[in-house]
Write a protein that holds these residues in place. Structure first.
Motif, PDB file in Angstrom:
ATOM      1  N   THR A   1       1.655   3.436  10.506  1.00 53.70           N
ATOM      2  CA  THR A   1       2.969   3.053   9.892  1.00 53.70           C
ATOM      3  C   THR A   1       2.973   3.289   8.360  1.00 53.70           C
ATOM      4  OG1 THR A   1       2.967   1.514  11.621  1.00 53.70           O
ATOM      5  CG2 THR A   1       4.728   1.148   9.845  1.00 53.70           C
ATOM      6  N   LEU A   2       2.117   2.808   7.702  1.00 58.67           N
ATOM      7  CA  LEU A   2       2.140   2.985   6.173  1.00 58.67           C
ATOM      8  C   LEU A   2       1.912   4.512   5.809  1.00 58.67           C
ATOM      9  CD1 LEU A   2      -0.354   0.207   5.070  1.00 58.67           C
ATOM     10  CD2 LEU A   2       2.022   0.418   4.412  1.00 58.67           C
ATOM     11  N   LEU A   3       1.360   5.309   6.492  1.00 57.00           N
ATOM     12  CA  LEU A   3       1.120   6.774   6.264  1.00 57.00           C
ATOM     13  C   LEU A   3       2.366   7.387   6.510  1.00 57.00           C
ATOM     14  CD1 LEU A   3      -2.306   8.179   7.202  1.00 57.00           C
ATOM     15  CD2 LEU A   3      -1.081   8.457   5.025  1.00 57.00           C
ATOM     16  N   SER A   4       3.107   7.325   7.387  1.00 56.81           N
ATOM     17  CA  SER A   4       4.296   7.805   7.770  1.00 56.81           C
ATOM     18  C   SER A   4       5.422   7.641   6.504  1.00 56.81           C
ATOM     19  CB  SER A   4       5.027   7.320   8.813  1.00 56.81           C
ATOM     20  OG  SER A   4       4.102   7.442  10.075  1.00 56.81           O
TER      21      SER A   4
ATOM     22  N   ALA B   1       3.303   0.537   0.797  1.00 56.13           N
ATOM     23  CA  ALA B   1       3.057   1.846   0.787  1.00 56.13           C
ATOM     24  C   ALA B   1       3.136   2.335  -0.883  1.00 56.13           C
ATOM     25  CB  ALA B   1       4.403   2.725   1.564  1.00 56.13           C
ATOM     26  N   ASN B   2       4.030   1.734  -1.465  1.00 53.38           N
ATOM     27  CA  ASN B   2       4.340   2.090  -3.090  1.00 53.38           C
ATOM     28  C   ASN B   2       3.071   1.605  -3.846  1.00 53.38           C
ATOM     29  OD1 ASN B   2       6.630   3.446  -3.489  1.00 53.38           O
ATOM     30  ND2 ASN B   2       7.763   1.709  -2.698  1.00 53.38           N
ATOM     31  N   LYS B   3       2.529   0.508  -3.304  1.00 51.23           N
ATOM     32  CA  LYS B   3       0.973   0.402  -4.017  1.00 51.23           C
ATOM     33  C   LYS B   3      -0.050   1.078  -3.862  1.00 51.23           C
ATOM     34  CE  LYS B   3       1.344  -4.923  -4.054  1.00 51.23           C
ATOM     35  NZ  LYS B   3       1.175  -6.075  -3.141  1.00 51.23           N
ATOM     36  N   ILE B   4      -0.128   1.926  -2.655  1.00 50.05           N
ATOM     37  CA  ILE B   4      -1.054   2.644  -2.153  1.00 50.05           C
ATOM     38  C   ILE B   4      -0.857   3.895  -3.072  1.00 50.05           C
ATOM     39  CG2 ILE B   4      -2.012   4.110  -0.484  1.00 50.05           C
ATOM     40  CD1 ILE B   4      -1.037   1.929   1.445  1.00 50.05           C
TER      41      ILE B   4
ATOM     42  N   HIS C   1      -8.000  -2.351  -1.953  1.00 48.20           N
ATOM     43  CA  HIS C   1      -7.792  -3.230  -0.833  1.00 48.20           C
ATOM     44  C   HIS C   1      -6.474  -3.493  -0.731  1.00 48.20           C
ATOM     45  CE1 HIS C   1     -11.907  -4.290   0.577  1.00 48.20           C
ATOM     46  NE2 HIS C   1     -12.024  -3.910  -0.631  1.00 48.20           N
ATOM     47  N   ILE C   2      -5.519  -3.240   0.153  1.00 50.02           N
ATOM     48  CA  ILE C   2      -3.927  -3.363   0.384  1.00 50.02           C
ATOM     49  C   ILE C   2      -3.701  -4.143   1.419  1.00 50.02           C
ATOM     50  CG2 ILE C   2      -1.871  -2.022   0.761  1.00 50.02           C
ATOM     51  CD1 ILE C   2      -2.817  -1.088  -1.811  1.00 50.02           C
TER      52      ILE C   2
ATOM     53  N   ILE D   1      -8.908   3.721   0.782  1.00 52.95           N
ATOM     54  CA  ILE D   1      -7.808   2.467   0.746  1.00 52.95           C
ATOM     55  C   ILE D   1      -8.123   1.918   2.016  1.00 52.95           C
ATOM     56  CG2 ILE D   1      -5.322   2.060   1.001  1.00 52.95           C
ATOM     57  CD1 ILE D   1      -5.737   3.581  -1.561  1.00 52.95           C
ATOM     58  N   SER D   2      -8.430   0.525   2.026  1.00 48.66           N
ATOM     59  CA  SER D   2      -8.787  -0.591   2.938  1.00 48.66           C
ATOM     60  C   SER D   2      -7.570  -1.536   3.022  1.00 48.66           C
ATOM     61  CB  SER D   2      -9.905  -1.247   2.516  1.00 48.66           C
ATOM     62  OG  SER D   2     -10.235  -2.144   3.810  1.00 48.66           O
TER      63      SER D   2
END
Ligand code: ATP
Ligand code: MG
Length: 184
Positions: free
Chosen positions: A11-14, A175-178, A163-164, A110-111
């Motif tokens: 979901t985050l990657l999309s 997503a923005n933090k990553i 770590h997210i 990214i964990s």
């Protein structure tokens, strides 16, 4: 990008790919599990969720082929969607063992995690997957194992781990933090 099933990696990657594409940045995403499943299918496997039940030696062989496929690509930015460990009948086995790390040479880890209760609910409501028996104590144990495995990856490669927390209903925020953490 690693995280136990249901934390929200895909979901985050999309979302990350959408944000970056909207900003005219190219990024390639790869699902390590999908790559492994494609290799396994050539050897007769039918169900993706049977991958983790293959003998560990067979998973290791397929894992290496998948890693080599990733390393042979020439994309500038690649984000790999994968697991820090696989829950196999023989025990927890690393998704990123040293021999794989040496092939793919990740620059950043990214964990992803989330509250155990949220992970529990996400797994329960996602009926597209054939998941193992789900209990809260198991999810907590898996989060602990994830943390240990990804620390080992950082030590082996010398690459940092961010770590997210993917909180409920806050996909955009995570997503923005990553994106910020990896400087994209
Ligand atoms: P797997 O390792 O099994 O592929 P995953 O980490 O890729 O799991 P997803 O498939 O992305 O997990 O997400 C699992 C479920 O949780 C999906 O139904 C998704 O819509 C939901 N979900 C993900 N992130 C959030 C969030 N921040 N808030 C609410 N629901 C979420
Ligand atoms: Mg996924």
């Amino acid at each position: 990008m690693i995280g136990i099933p249901g934390v929200g990696k895909t979901t985050l990657l999309s979302k990350i790919v959408k944000i970056l594409n909207d900003n005219k940045k190219n990024v390639t995403r790869i699902s390590f599990g999908t790559l492994m499943f494609e290799v396994a299918k050539e050897n007769g496997l039918v169900d993706r969720d049977d991958l983790r039940k293959l003998p560990v030696t067979e998973q290791q062989r397929i894992q290496k082929i998948a890693a080599e496929k990733i390393a042979s690509q020439n994309e500038e930015i690649m984000i790999i969607d994968t697991h820090a460990f696989i829950n196999s009948p023989e025990g927890y086995y690393p998704g990123l063992p040293e021999h794989v790390l040496k092939i793919i040479k990740p620059t950043n880890f990214i964990s992803i995690s989330a509250k155990p209760e949220e992970i529990y609910n996400r797994r329960m409501t996602d009926d597209t997957r054939n998941r193992d028996k789900i209990t809260l104590p198991n999810i907590k144990k898996e989060l602990d194992v994830q943390s240990g495995m990804i620390s080992a990856c950082a030590v082996i490669t010398g690459s940092p781990v961010k770590h997210i927390l993917n909180s409920e209903g806050k996909v955009d925020e995570a997503a923005n933090k990553i994106i910020k953490a990896i400087g994209l």
